[in-house]
Design an enzyme around this catalytic site. Structure first.
Site, PDB file in Angstrom:
ATOM      1  N   ASP A  71       0.865  -1.189   0.000  1.00 58.41           N
ATOM      2  CA  ASP A  71       0.000   0.000   0.000  1.00 58.41           C
ATOM      3  C   ASP A  71       0.905   1.244   0.000  1.00 58.41           C
ATOM      4  O   ASP A  71       2.132   1.132   0.013  1.00 58.41           O
ATOM      5  CB  ASP A  71      -0.887  -0.078   1.273  1.00 58.41           C
ATOM      6  CG  ASP A  71      -2.151   0.753   1.178  1.00 58.41           C
ATOM      7  OD1 ASP A  71      -2.479   1.248   0.083  1.00 58.41           O
ATOM      8  OD2 ASP A  71      -2.833   0.905   2.217  1.00 58.41           O
ATOM      9  N   HIS A  72       0.291   2.429   0.032  1.00 60.06           N
ATOM     10  CA  HIS A  72       1.011   3.711  -0.045  1.00 60.06           C
ATOM     11  C   HIS A  72       2.506   3.622   0.288  1.00 60.06           C
ATOM     12  O   HIS A  72       2.874   3.361   1.442  1.00 60.06           O
ATOM     13  CB  HIS A  72       0.414   4.696   0.959  1.00 60.06           C
ATOM     14  CG  HIS A  72      -1.027   4.976   0.737  1.00 60.06           C
ATOM     15  ND1 HIS A  72      -1.475   5.926  -0.153  1.00 60.06           N
ATOM     16  CD2 HIS A  72      -2.136   4.430   1.293  1.00 60.06           C
ATOM     17  CE1 HIS A  72      -2.790   5.960  -0.135  1.00 60.06           C
ATOM     18  NE2 HIS A  72      -3.226   5.054   0.730  1.00 60.06           N
TER      19      HIS A  72
HETATM   20  P1  13P Z   1      -9.922   2.536   5.390  1.00 58.83           P
HETATM   21  O1  13P Z   1      -8.979   2.495   6.558  1.00 58.83           O
HETATM   22  O2  13P Z   1     -10.812   3.721   5.445  1.00 58.83           O
HETATM   23  O3  13P Z   1     -10.654   1.274   5.202  1.00 58.83           O
HETATM   24  O4  13P Z   1      -9.013   2.771   4.076  1.00 58.83           O
HETATM   25  C1  13P Z   1      -8.063   1.808   3.718  1.00 58.83           C
HETATM   26  C2  13P Z   1      -7.180   2.288   2.626  1.00 58.83           C
HETATM   27  O5  13P Z   1      -7.572   3.028   1.768  1.00 58.83           O
HETATM   28  C3  13P Z   1      -5.794   1.766   2.608  1.00 58.83           C
HETATM   29  O6  13P Z   1      -5.018   2.387   1.635  1.00 58.83           O
END
Ligand code: 13P
Length: 273
Positions: A71-72
């Site tokens: 992720d990010h």
């Molecule tokens: P939430 O924590 O709002 O479910 O978002 C998760 C997310 O977008 C991870 O990149």
């Protein structure tokens, strides 16, 4: 199979219980999923150790259904380390940079990922709230312009495109979610084969999720807070139980709570097909 034609949820995992809970949900439904790791989670375990844990817990028959996704991340060195350790998919988040720099940094990761045959997710616009130190509270005027999103798609080469469309990470506690469908739908109309990603999946009203999937090209839905809530609640219930030292009961309850939370999302997405 990836990215799948249908919408796959991407669940943020952070320990063995969350990995096992999410995998149990995938096994029960035969639904493709992304097993998603924040950069902090990866740094906590180290890329080879986390990949080793995932591989040890991932049964052979589930492998075609599951993609390990970063992720990010804004650090090319960490992205490279994840690719070396076997991640199938990585996100470069250069969305805070001006568009030309965002395009350049994203396309550099696309080139990096190519020999690994890994997917790359890029982001344009702002996702509100905070996830792993990324992003700020989004303002409605932060919705990107259509021509900028199309330029990002065409010039970055990213396989998956996250568009800031009004959602935020975490709970929508102080104001309701307002998803700007018009930008997703305009992008989907212009680039129908580009899979779009919706961040901040926890707490988006279900009719909005349904519309974003059906008309807005959303093919990856990120869910983190809902799983954290499930895990935390089960931990709290265990701590308050008559015998908290039976810690393995707490571990088992957490796996089941995360599985049930993930199943809710998968069942909803399946109902849209
Ligand atoms: P939430 O924590 O709002 O479910 O978002 C998760 C997310 O977008 C991870 O990149």
């Amino acid at each position: 199979m990836f990215p799948p034609a249908s919408t796959a949820p991407a669940f943020n995992i952070f320990n063995a219980e969350t990995i096992m809970g999410v995998l149990a949900a995938a096994a029960a439904t035969n639904h493709p999923i992304y097993l998603q790791t924040s950069a902090s989670t990866v740094r906590t375990f180290s890329p080879p150790a986390l990949a080793g844990i995932v591989n040890a817990l991932l049964p052979l028959n589930l492998r075609p259904l599951v993609r390990l996704h970063l992720d990010h991340c804004s650090d090319p060195d960490l992205i490279r380390a994840c690719l070396d350790a076997g991640w199938h998919s990585v996100m470069i988040d250069a969305s805070a940079d001006p568009l030309p720099l965002n395009i350049r940094r994203t396309s550099e990761i696309v080139a990096l990922a190519k020999p690994y045959k890994a997917l790359v997710e890029g982001e344009i616009g702002v996702v509100g709230g905070e996830e792993d130190g990324f992003e700020s509270y989004g303002a409605p005027d932060a919705i990107p312009q259509l021509h900028d999103v199309l330029s990002f798609i065409d010039n970055s080469g990213a396989d998956l495109i996250a568009v800031g469309a009004g959602t935020r990470h975490g709970h929508y506690s102080d104001h309701p979610c307002s998803l700007h469908h018009h930008i997703l739908e305009a992008v989907h109309l212009a680039r129908p084969s580009t899979p779009l990603v919706l961040h901040g999946g926890t707490g988006i009203p279900l009719p909005d999720v349904a519309r974003a999937v059906r008309s807005g090209g959303i093919r990856k839905l990120n869910i983190s807070t809902a799983l954290k809530d499930a895990w935390l609640s089960s931990q709290q219930a265990h701590l308050a139980s008559s015998n908290p030292h039976r810690v393995i009961d707490g571990v088992q309850n957490s796996i089941a709570a995360v599985r049930d939370s993930a199943l809710t999302v998968i069942h909803f997405l399946s109902s849209l097909q």
